[in-house]
Design an enzyme around this catalytic site. Structure first.
Site, PDB file in Angstrom:
ATOM      1  N   HIS A   1       0.859  -1.186   0.000  1.00 14.39           N
ATOM      2  CA  HIS A   1       0.000   0.000   0.000  1.00 14.39           C
ATOM      3  C   HIS A   1       0.898   1.239   0.000  1.00 14.39           C
ATOM      4  O   HIS A   1       1.179   1.822   1.047  1.00 14.39           O
ATOM      5  CB  HIS A   1      -0.901  -0.013   1.236  1.00 14.39           C
TER       6      HIS A   1
ATOM      7  N   GLU B   1      -2.482  -1.517  -3.265  1.00 15.67           N
ATOM      8  CA  GLU B   1      -3.577  -0.742  -2.688  1.00 15.67           C
ATOM      9  C   GLU B   1      -3.216   0.741  -2.672  1.00 15.67           C
ATOM     10  O   GLU B   1      -2.041   1.098  -2.583  1.00 15.67           O
ATOM     11  CB  GLU B   1      -3.827  -1.174  -1.236  1.00 15.67           C
TER      12      GLU B   1
ATOM     13  N   HIS C   1      -8.114  -5.935   7.459  1.00 14.47           N
ATOM     14  CA  HIS C   1      -7.851  -4.900   8.459  1.00 14.47           C
ATOM     15  C   HIS C   1      -8.042  -5.486   9.855  1.00 14.47           C
ATOM     16  O   HIS C   1      -9.147  -5.814  10.262  1.00 14.47           O
ATOM     17  CB  HIS C   1      -8.715  -3.651   8.311  1.00 14.47           C
TER      18      HIS C   1
END
Length: 258
Positions: free
Chosen positions: A43, A75, A211
């Site tokens: 990410h 991401e 998450h």
């Protein structure tokens, strides 16, 4: 079976705490795959606080050469533009869309995050963002990149995600992890994610999740029918300090029922 994509951001964060190349992000991607991971996630953010643009190029080259066909998931916020680097020796951030359109990863997960967020903490509001996202989704798909949208388990938002043209959503699982951690309404929250997954699948969307999933809460979450992939980084890195990196990968695969 549910795929495990290992997020390497915290490996890069540890490296960035010193002026060094260790721990080596590419080597840890290689270790993860050797230990049985199904894919690699990064990410990159414009401030390059952990994964840097250069890491993405090095990872893409290693995966293409040594693990062709392995999913590489990048991401980030598709609206994040170019930014100059503030750290000596670190190249500028080219902009998220510029980065992924050059690298052409197998999957791109679009996330509505910003510099002020410590980590991603909400899904897209597609009442507001759908018109901005649709042409970006089409641009990525024209390059044969599968697109996933980071979403909360909210019925009306998932309906809008299905109209956006994206192939998948990634459910933001902090609410489930929080309920597990504090013993609050775990089953109703789990059912909310189960129902969101069923709704998305019924609308033709594949479903990923991520998450704060960890070894304790993952086995129950993995019972949700039709879940395709989980992306895990922070908790896995923490467990790796205790177990070792390769053994941590294997423990997470066992938590997924493999």
């Amino acid at each position: 079976m549910i795929a495990l994509s290992v997020n390497l951001n915290k490996i890069a964060l540890l490296r960035n705490s010193r002026d060094t190349t260790q721990p080596d992000v590419v080597e840890h991607a290689r270790l993860a795959l050797q230990a049985g991971a199904d894919g690699i996630t990064v990410h990159p953010r414009p401030d390059q606080r952990h994964i840097r643009a250069g890491d993405c190029f090095e990872l893409a080259a290693m995966l293409a050469a040594e693990y062709p066909g392995t999913e590489f998931n990048i991401e980030g916020n598709p609206l994040a533009g170019p930014r100059g680097s503030t750290r000596k020796g670190v190249p500028d951030f080219p902009g998220f869309m510029e980065l992924v359109t050059e690298l052409k990863p197998s999957q791109c997960t679009l996330v509505p995050d910003g510099d002020a967020q410590l980590t991603s903490d909400h899904g897209f509001n597609l009442h507001r963002d759908a018109d901005l996202l649709k042409p970006l989704i089409a641009r990525l798909q024209a390059l044969n990149i599968r697109v996933s949208l980071f979403m909360d388990p909210v019925q009306e938002q998932i309906e809008l995600a299905a109209r956006s043209g994206a192939e998948r959503i990634e459910l933001y699982t902090e609410a489930y992890a929080h309920a597990c951690q504090y013993g609050q309404r775990v089953e109703p929250v789990w059912r909310q994610y189960r129902d969101a997954t069923a709704q998305a699948r019924g609308l033709g969307l594949g479903v990923n999740a991520g998450h704060d999933l960890n070894l304790h809460n993952l086995p129950r979450f993995a019972e949700i029918p039709g879940l395709l992939e989980v992306s895990i980084g922070h908790a896995l890195t923490v467990d790796a300090l205790r177990l070792g990196f390769s053994r941590a990968i294997q423990a997470y695969q066992r938590a997924l029922g493999k």
